[in-house]
Design a protein around this motif. Structure first.
Motif, mmCIF file in Angstrom:
data_model
loop_
_atom_site.group_PDB
_atom_site.id
_atom_site.type_symbol
_atom_site.label_atom_id
_atom_site.label_comp_id
_atom_site.label_asym_id
_atom_site.label_seq_id
_atom_site.Cartn_x
_atom_site.Cartn_y
_atom_site.Cartn_z
ATOM 1 N N VAL A 137 73.113 53.094 59.121
ATOM 2 C CA VAL A 137 73.317 54.433 59.094
ATOM 3 C C VAL A 137 72.238 54.868 57.836
ATOM 4 O O VAL A 137 71.799 55.951 57.921
ATOM 5 N N ALA A 138 71.922 54.078 56.727
ATOM 6 C CA ALA A 138 71.076 54.489 55.744
ATOM 7 C C ALA A 138 69.608 54.898 56.291
ATOM 8 O O ALA A 138 69.035 55.736 56.127
ATOM 9 N N ALA A 139 69.183 54.092 57.430
ATOM 10 C CA ALA A 139 67.893 54.043 57.738
ATOM 11 C C ALA A 139 67.947 55.395 58.677
ATOM 12 O O ALA A 139 66.904 56.142 58.765
ATOM 13 N N ALA A 140 69.043 55.540 59.398
ATOM 14 C CA ALA A 140 69.048 56.849 60.263
ATOM 15 C C ALA A 140 69.081 58.246 59.394
ATOM 16 O O ALA A 140 68.238 59.105 59.761
ATOM 17 N N LEU A 141 69.663 58.082 58.339
ATOM 18 C CA LEU A 141 69.753 59.128 57.484
ATOM 19 C C LEU A 141 68.731 59.393 56.201
ATOM 20 O O LEU A 141 68.731 60.295 55.514
ATOM 21 N N ARG A 230 74.437 57.882 71.028
ATOM 22 C CA ARG A 230 73.753 57.713 69.541
ATOM 23 C C ARG A 230 72.932 58.851 69.308
ATOM 24 O O ARG A 230 71.985 59.068 69.887
ATOM 25 N N ARG A 231 73.044 59.723 68.032
ATOM 26 C CA ARG A 231 72.409 60.771 67.743
ATOM 27 C C ARG A 231 72.053 60.854 66.278
ATOM 28 O O ARG A 231 72.869 60.803 65.644
ATOM 29 N N THR A 232 71.125 61.250 66.083
ATOM 30 C CA THR A 232 70.668 61.545 64.638
ATOM 31 C C THR A 232 70.160 63.010 64.578
ATOM 32 O O THR A 232 69.018 63.387 65.384
ATOM 33 N N ALA A 233 71.110 64.027 63.949
ATOM 34 C CA ALA A 233 70.407 65.596 63.981
ATOM 35 C C ALA A 233 69.692 65.906 62.661
ATOM 36 O O ALA A 233 70.146 65.166 61.653
ATOM 37 N N TYR A 234 68.682 66.752 62.860
ATOM 38 C CA TYR A 234 67.750 67.145 61.869
ATOM 39 C C TYR A 234 67.956 68.711 61.603
ATOM 40 O O TYR A 234 68.218 69.445 62.175
ATOM 41 N N PRO A 240 67.248 64.497 57.978
ATOM 42 C CA PRO A 240 68.386 64.002 58.724
ATOM 43 C C PRO A 240 69.837 64.226 58.043
ATOM 44 O O PRO A 240 69.783 64.165 56.848
ATOM 45 N N VAL A 241 70.548 65.030 58.693
ATOM 46 C CA VAL A 241 71.818 65.608 58.139
ATOM 47 C C VAL A 241 73.044 64.928 58.824
ATOM 48 O O VAL A 241 74.106 64.982 58.190
ATOM 49 N N GLU A 242 73.061 64.280 59.943
ATOM 50 C CA GLU A 242 74.177 63.679 60.572
ATOM 51 C C GLU A 242 73.843 62.606 61.512
ATOM 52 O O GLU A 242 72.701 62.582 62.295
ATOM 53 N N HIS A 243 74.240 61.366 61.412
ATOM 54 C CA HIS A 243 74.128 60.378 62.608
ATOM 55 C C HIS A 243 75.633 60.205 63.197
ATOM 56 O O HIS A 243 76.573 59.793 62.598
#
Length: 263
Positions: A137-141, A230-234, A240-243
């Motif tokens: 999660v840290a990496a994604a955000l 799985r989605r990471t939004a920017y 990045p604001v949401e995973h």
């Protein structure tokens, strides 16, 4: 030869008469009649002309009303029973269960898509707390491992039946996420209301079997097919604001998207 228009009367529990549904069956078409009927029944369910709980009657009644053979009607109904849209109930007849959610493959929230489709989404928040971000999660955000994030777990339903289990992580400093509001609206709406402009996302889609816990939540048997996302939004600044890590009932959910040939 022009299509033959037939009308089937809908009834709901309690034998309350509802508006009729008309089917245009073209006997001169190479498309089998059972398939025409199944497609038009499915379309009526998806647009809300037939809703969960509506009764279609038994195969004999339907064949008489539509001027079709009983095997033709049986084949059409069975195809929708197999999709989970209809169910046969002894002594009652064929009943609408629910429509499948067809979601466009674009940056939108499940809540907004369900509402736009007239599916009447509801949400039950199962978890809303601050935790130390695990490594993935840290990496994604784009955060340090162990940084504080908010984890949300929600069950999204339509017509009182579960569709998806949603797990989202957001930076703790991003915005306040009240449980009451999360149960009355969508997460992306809350982000937009807070002035956060979503711009893009990286998303992957897969499939796997349901665990016992997921099956219990989603009213599926253990081992049933689930769609995963799985989605990471920017935002528009590239932050990045949401995973999200979500699972969907394959019997009630599908992605729709268009493919283009590159020249």
């Amino acid at each position: 030869m022009s299509p033959v228009h037939r009308t089937a009367q809908r009834t709901a529990p309690g034998d309350r008469a509802l508006d009729p549904v008309t089917f245009a069956l073209d006997r001169s078409s190479p498309v089998p009649l059972y398939y025409q009927l199944a497609q038009q029944l499915e379309a009526a369910i998806e647009r809300g002309a037939l809703v969960p709980g509506n009764l279609l009657g038994n195969e004999v009644d339907l064949s008489v009303r539509l001027g079709l053979s009983r095997p033709t009607v049986r084949q059409a109904i069975q195809s929708l029973v197999d999709k989970g849209l209809l169910v046969r109930r002894r002594g009652v007849g064929t009943q609408v269960v629910h429509s499948q959610v067809r979601r466009p493959l674009e940056l939108s929230s499940l809540y907004d898509d369900l509402e736009s489709a007239g599916q009447g989404p509801t949400t039950r928040v199962l978890r809303n707390e601050r935790i130390a971000a695990p490594a993935d999660v840290a990496a994604a955000l784009g955060l340090a491992e162990g940084a504080e994030v908010v984890v949300l777990e929600r069950l999204r339903c339509t017509h009182g039946r579960p569709v998806a289990f949603l797990r989202n992580h957001l930076p703790a400093s991003l915005l306040e996420l009240g449980t009451e509001r999360l149960e009355s609206t969508g997460l992306y709406r809350m982000l937009r209301s807070a002035g956060i402009a979503l711009h893009s996302a990286r998303q992957s889609i897969g499939a796997r079997a349901a665990s016992a816990e997921e099956g219990a939540l989603l009213e599926e048997r253990e081992g049933a097919a689930l769609l995963t996302m799985r989605r990471t939004a920017y935002d528009d600044a590239g932050r990045p604001v949401e995973h999200g890590s979500h699972v969907y009932r394959a019997s009630r959910y599908a992605f729709d998207f268009q493919l283009l040939v590159r020249s």
